[in-house]
Design an enzyme around this catalytic site. Structure first.
Site, PDB file in Angstrom:
ATOM      1  N   SER A  79      -1.685  -3.877   1.055  1.00  0.00           N
ATOM      2  CA  SER A  79      -1.997  -4.320   2.450  1.00  0.00           C
ATOM      3  C   SER A  79      -1.255  -5.505   3.355  1.00  0.00           C
ATOM      4  CB  SER A  79      -3.562  -4.903   3.124  1.00  0.00           C
ATOM      5  OG  SER A  79      -3.666  -4.207   3.495  1.00  0.00           O
ATOM      6  N   HIS A  84      -6.319   3.626   0.760  1.00  0.00           N
ATOM      7  CA  HIS A  84      -6.794   2.343   1.713  1.00  0.00           C
ATOM      8  C   HIS A  84      -6.196   0.953  -0.041  1.00  0.00           C
ATOM      9  CE1 HIS A  84      -3.605  -0.139   3.217  1.00  0.00           C
ATOM     10  NE2 HIS A  84      -4.668  -1.426   3.343  1.00  0.00           N
ATOM     11  N   ASP A 114      -2.622   6.683   4.417  1.00  0.00           N
ATOM     12  CA  ASP A 114      -3.836   6.555   3.572  1.00  0.00           C
ATOM     13  C   ASP A 114      -5.368   5.887   4.182  1.00  0.00           C
ATOM     14  OD1 ASP A 114      -4.125   3.902   4.706  1.00  0.00           O
ATOM     15  OD2 ASP A 114      -2.569   3.136   2.770  1.00  0.00           O
TER      16      ASP A 114
END
Length: 676
Positions: free
Chosen positions: A269, A631, A578
């Site tokens: 991320s 995610h 995602d």
């Protein structure tokens, strides 16, 4: 009429003036009750509500963990058949062993933060987690918690008398909260083939700060530009965690103690952007950089395996900064329309705190209209979400184009109209009139209370905002926040990367304004999930006039369900991704921007795109599943874990089979005209 009206006096005080005075003891008792009620604020109610939800979750989790482990496993296998071996077990049978040391770089909000120094209200919380773990202090002392989790609104650093620091070690981000894994599954599988703490390192950092501020964190105004100052050069400098220096030292130590084997770095991320910043910092001369020299990365890093990387930003960051909203909030508002907006002021408190976190500005979309599209085009324009027979949202090719380039539109009709039909009144020179004193909104104050109704009206009259005008919008509605952010982040496309100005650290986390290191033997992977509707653009409306409210909100009534499609749902346009990062942001740099020798990748580092098609768990007993592309849940995806372990054990991208793609990322990338 003013947007923000003054709050009426408490009714209990009005009624008390109409009642005959009782005897002195009763009067004292009533006065005491009134004072105690006045101490309770809307943020207390909000945090107690969150606390009740968390308590219920922990109780159910306790019951689940109290069962013998064989029971859920037996039931699951009875329904789905025998469970497959975890990747670590399977690869151990193949003979894979520890080779390259592994470094984890967590993303935003997933790393734990603990208190080292605080105000009187935080007594007894020394080295207790304020973020992560049980989140007990959120509802035990909510006002105190917000006070300590917020950063200084002027400096973006610790407020006076407060020191909140990242938790260290693998426990910093193995679990976000009890029962909710982040890195734990990957760590456990690496341990199966022999990894342990001497060969694994969690590069925990204070994810609230701008990236350079995690190192030293001192800056002061110089020639209208906030310029970095080394701790020894200014008495007013702020000394923070030296996180970048510690990351450099730990990688060097791990390489030296593992026979010279280079490290495999695994950012997730926002950690992807953080490590991109690190690779420029470590080679830059001190005191601004790490002084490692131009060949540091070539000597110490085998591969960078980016998971769910928002390389080019995410539209979700725009809605978060603009109105403290995202798709999840929109769904919650649609289900319970008054909970978030009446009394609790939940979103106002979220905005008040998160707008002090400079890291959120690192994920504002980069590249402007060149990357994200303009008023009448976008790279993904021919794709729309649809519903399958099973009811799951997936993505398929559509016949009509969607204006995904319009990241914010005021009104559904505006979102779909041709640009020639939209009358836009420029807001940039609008007078921020009709300011309202902030005497009634101290607990939930945001910069919206300073621009007044005149400024708010000007924002709505512009009607449509693309990636280029979004920056002007945020500078208009949140000038203090963006002034801090402009000192640490940039969102453009470099014309000449040899220009000395790009040596400034604010460009280092933007892949379109910096070069990859000179490390031709290194590999860069982009690993991300696909097949989940992901936020791309929003339809907004003006919030009805009310005290202390955020004046804009996503219009949940804006829907488009023609012919079974759901391109626009609850005010949100969705594309493939995602659930957090669109495919375009996660995949473009490895698919085109860095592919081969380009001006962004002058040494020709090999890049690979590895996509993981989302498959939800078959039943509740599977938890978050082993094939998820979401995610965070992708961190438990067996295919992704297998790819990582193979590379850590010595494999290359070619050994993995090169690119594995399910989306149209290469097709969309070709639509972007970018000189390489």
């Amino acid at each position: 009429m003013s947007l923000i009206r003054r709050r009426k006096g408490p009714e209990i005080l009005e009624s008390s003036n109409q009642i005959n005075k009782p005897d002195e003891d009763v009067n004292k008792k009533k006065t005491k009750n009134i004072k105690s009620k006045n101490k309770w604020s809307c943020i207390d109610s909000c945090c107690w509500f969150v606390g009740c939800i968390c308590t219920t979750w922990w109780f159910l989790l306790f019951l689940y963990n109290a069962m013998p482990a064989s029971i859920p496993q037996y039931v699951t296998e009875a329904i789905t058949g025998p469970l497959p071996d975890p990747p670590g077990v399977m690869l151990l049978k193949e003979g894979l062993k520890v080779k390259h040391p592994v470094v984890f770089v967590p993303g935003i909000v997933t790393g734990g933060l603990e208190l080292w120094e605080g105000h009187q209200c935080a007594e007894g919380l020394f080295r207790k987690r304020l973020w992560g773990g049980t989140f007990g202090e959120v509802y035990k002392r909510p006002l105190c918690w917000v006070e300590h989790m917020s950063l200084d609104n002027e400096t973006g650093l610790d407020p006076p008398g407060v020191r909140v620091r990242p938790v260290s070690g693998l426990v910093a981000a193995d679990y976000f909260a009890a029962g909710y894994f982040v890195w734990a599954v990957l760590i456990a599988n690496l341990a199966r083939i022999g990894y342990e703490e001497k060969t694994m390192y969690m590069a925990a950092y204070d994810w609230r700060l701008s990236f350079q501020n995690t190192e030293v964190g001192g800056y002061k105004p110089t020639n209208n530009l906030l310029t970095y100052q080394h701790e020894n050069n200014s008495a007013n400098s702020y000394v923070r965690d030296k996180t970048l220096s510690r990351l450099k030292s730990n990688i060097e130590l791990m390489v030296a103690t593992n026979g010279g084997e280079k490290a495999v770095v695994i950012p997730h991320s926002m950690g992807v952007l953080y490590f991109l910043h690190f690779m420029k910092w470590v080679e830059a001369p001190s005191p601004v950089g790490g002084g490692g020299g131009s060949d540091w990365c070539a000597k110490h890093i085998k591969a960078v395996m980016n998971i769910g990387g928002p390389f080019l930003g995410v539209p979700k960051a725009v809605s978060g900064l603009f109105s403290a909203e995202a798709k999840d909030i929109v769904v919650a508002r649609a289900i319970t329309p008054n909970v978030l907006d009446v009394g609790l002021h939940t979103l106002e408190h979220v905005m008040r705190m998160t707008r002090t976190w400079d890291s959120t500005m690192s994920m504002i979309p980069k590249g402007g209209d060149t990357i994200w599209g303009g008023l009448d085009w976008s790279p993904e324009e021919s794709y729309i979400p649809r519903k399958t027979k099973q009811g799951n949202d997936t993505l398929s090719k559509g016949q009509r184009n969607i204006n995904y380039g319009r990241i914010i539109s005021f009104g559904k009709e505006v979102a779909k109209a041709h640009s020639s039909e939209i009358e836009m009144i420029d807001f940039r020179d609008a007078i921020k009139g009709d300011k309202v004193a902030n005497s009634t909104c101290r607990d939930v104050w945001t910069e919206y209370h300073e621009i007044g109704y005149g400024g708010i009206k000007a924002v709505t009259e512009y009607k449509v905002y693309t990636a280029s005008s979004i920056l002007d919008l945020l500078n208009f509605v949140a000038p203090k926040m963006m002034t801090r952010g402009s000192a640490h982040f940039s969102y453009g496309i470099a014309e000449n990367l040899d220009d000395p100005k790009y040596e400034h650290y604010k460009y280092w986390s933007n892949p379109l304004e910096t070069k990859l290191p000179n490390a031709p033997s290194m590999e860069i992977y982009s690993l991300y999930g696909v097949g989940i509707p992901t936020e791309r653009a929003y339809v907004y409306k003006l919030t009805p006039s009310a005290e202390c409210y955020i004046p804009f909100q996503i219009d949940t009534s804006a829907d488009d369900d023609e012919d079974g499609s759901c391109c626009l749902k609850d005010g949100v346009f969705n594309v493939d991704g995602d659930e957090t990062v669109p495919v375009l942001s996660a995949g473009f740099m490895c698919a085109k921007g860095w592919r081969g020798k380009t001006r962004f990748n002058p040494s020709g580092i090999k890049t690979y795109v590895r996509e993981y098609n989302h498959a939800p768990p078959a039943n509740l007993l599977e938890g978050r599943g082993t094939q998820s592309g979401a995610h965070v849940d992708i961190m438990g995806n067996f295919a992704l874990i297998e790819d990582i372990i193979r590379v850590a054990a010595g494999a290359t991208g070619e050994d993995l089979g090169g690119d594995r793609v399910y989306s149209d990322i290469f097709k969309w990338s070709e639509k972007i005209v970018l000189p390489l």
